[in-house]
Design an enzyme around this catalytic site. Structure first.
Site, short mmCIF file in Angstrom:
data_model
loop_
_atom_site.label_atom_id
_atom_site.label_comp_id
_atom_site.label_asym_id
_atom_site.label_seq_id
_atom_site.Cartn_x
_atom_site.Cartn_y
_atom_site.Cartn_z
N GLY A 1 105.72 -11.80 13.22
CA GLY A 1 104.76 -12.62 12.90
C GLY A 1 105.15 -13.78 13.82
CE LYS B 1 106.11 4.15 12.74
NZ LYS B 1 107.39 3.97 13.83
#
Length: 427
Positions: A15, A204
């Site tokens: 972030g 994934k």
């Protein structure tokens, strides 16, 4: 020029890089998106922590105030985990806000629910950063290859395990020592379970399988094995055979038209493109009916690579906002079944510790034949009570191989079955 306001949930390693790049590259991003992209609020757990490049006036500890703010157009979620990320994303979508997320665990577990919410609200849900960091692999599957038929995907999608296996291969390092090196360098967490036991790669693999085969695939559908049982001897044997061990995420169409999806360590030839992927890098090898073979390679983790993928999604969504459209929705029309791991076919390498005496090889071969597992090669090393048989099989089903290994372990001449490794990606 229209201004699009962005709210971000989470401001850790990823972030903070997103925020930094939004500020540093604001002019270029504006030109590429066709709109002013303005970060207006950032939700964090602890507002007292200083974050470079993020003005204090943007920080809030009230994440709900962001997803419920009618003035915010787009949401970036980089909290991770299931809760509260799931609830916040669902609220944002319900409120008509498009979402960019890097949350692989949430997508693998509850992706269908998120897609349904996005479809109902007619907004975008993008998540390129959820698999392989900066490597553009999801959008090619979602868009570029949508006119083709994907046959197989085989990838190195976890940098921690690839670093460990690289060190074991290049330096002869034991697993525990290679793991410690990875932790010291920040490649592995203090608790490395999610990486070394294959949970991260399995999330994934589920995402890749769903996109490739237009079906809903969850983390529970993925067969999973980690690398914690790989020994220095396994690596040494692989090197002697001009092969290397990698933790692979594999999904493919079976002959019966089902999806095989699995994560496990496997031997691949040193001639295969994936064999040269070193350290913490990732790569995904795709085979499609018309396009043939392709490999996507690059940095699979880290703040900047992941931020790159997030901002790419952000610009794509901003363009849709300006033009009044949205990107591809969920494609699950095929609804293919998941093939049981027992039906999966591949080659195997089995190492057996045996007594070096007449009749041992005959008894071992008899067990393989009894389960219709064909032997390709046999090599013996050592002598006396410490002899070792290294058996390479032809392609066999997992169920037949498992039954073979069980019976081998019960043979009087077999001290133990030292290891069983799959062999993938023949070149």
């Amino acid at each position: 020029m229209k201004s699009l306001k962005v709210g971000m949930l989470g401001c850790g390693t990823v972030g903070s890089q997103i925020a930094r790049l939004l500020v540093a590259n604001k002019a270029d991003l504006t030109s590429r998106a066709g709109a002013q992209i303005e970060l207006v609020k950032v939700a964090v757990r602890d507002a007292k922590v200083k974050r470079d490049g993020v003005p204090d006036n943007l920080i809030t500890t009230d994440a709900n105030s962001i997803v419920n703010d009618p003035n915010i157009d787009l949401i970036i979620e980089v909290i991770g985990g299931i809760s509260p990320a799931k609830e916040l994303i669902l609220t944002a979508l319900k409120n008509g806000k498009s979402v960019v997320t890097a949350n692989k665990a949430l997508l693998a577990k509850d992706g269908a629910e998120l897609y349904e919410a996005a479809n109902k609200a007619n907004v975008d849900l993008y998540y390129e950063a959820a698999v392989a960091g900066a490597i553009p692999i999801l959008r090619p599957l979602r868009e570029s290859l949508v006119g083709d038929q994907v046959i197989r995907i085989m990838g190195i999608v976890n940098g921690t395990t690839n670093y460990i296996l690289t060190k074991m291969d290049e330096s002869g390092t034991a697993f525990a020592d290679a793991l410690k090196q990875a932790q010291d360098l920040g490649f592995a967490e203090a608790d490395p379970t999610a990486d070394v036991e294959g949970f991260d790669a399995a999330d994934k693999a589920a995402i890749l399988a769903g996109l490739a085969f237009h079906s809903r695939v969850t983390d529970k559908d993925v067969y999973r094995e980690g690398i914690s049982k790989i020994t220095a001897t396994d690596v040494k044997v692989a090197k002697a055979m001009e092969m290397v061990i990698k933790l692979l995420a594999i999904t493919e169409l079976t002959a019966a038209g089902e999806i095989s999806v699995r994560v496990h360590p496997a031997l691949i030839s040193r001639n295969h493109p994936l064999a040269s992927v070193r350290e913490s890098y990732n790569a995904v090898f795709v085979e499609a009916k018309s396009a043939g073979q392709m490999m996507f390679y690059g940095r699979g983790a880290g703040g900047e690579p992941t931020a790159s993928a997030v901002l790419g999604d952000l610009v794509a969504i901003a363009r849709h906002k300006i033009s009044g459209g949205i990107g591809p929705k969920e494609s699950d029309y095929a609804s293919l079944k998941i093939a049981p791991i027992g039906q999966t076919k591949t080659k195997y390498l089995i190492r057996l510790n045996v007594a070096d005496k007449p009749g041992v090889l005959e008894s071992v071969a008899h067990v393989f034949a009894a389960h219709s597992v064909s032997i390709q090669t046999v090599r013996q090393t050592g002598a006396g009570d410490k002899a070792e048989l290294i058996v390479m099989t032809h392609s066999s089903t997992e169920s037949a191989l498992s039954a073979t290994v069980k019976d081998l372990s019960n043979l009087p001449a077999v001290t133990d079955v030292a290891s069983v490794l799959r062999v993938e990606g023949a070149m």
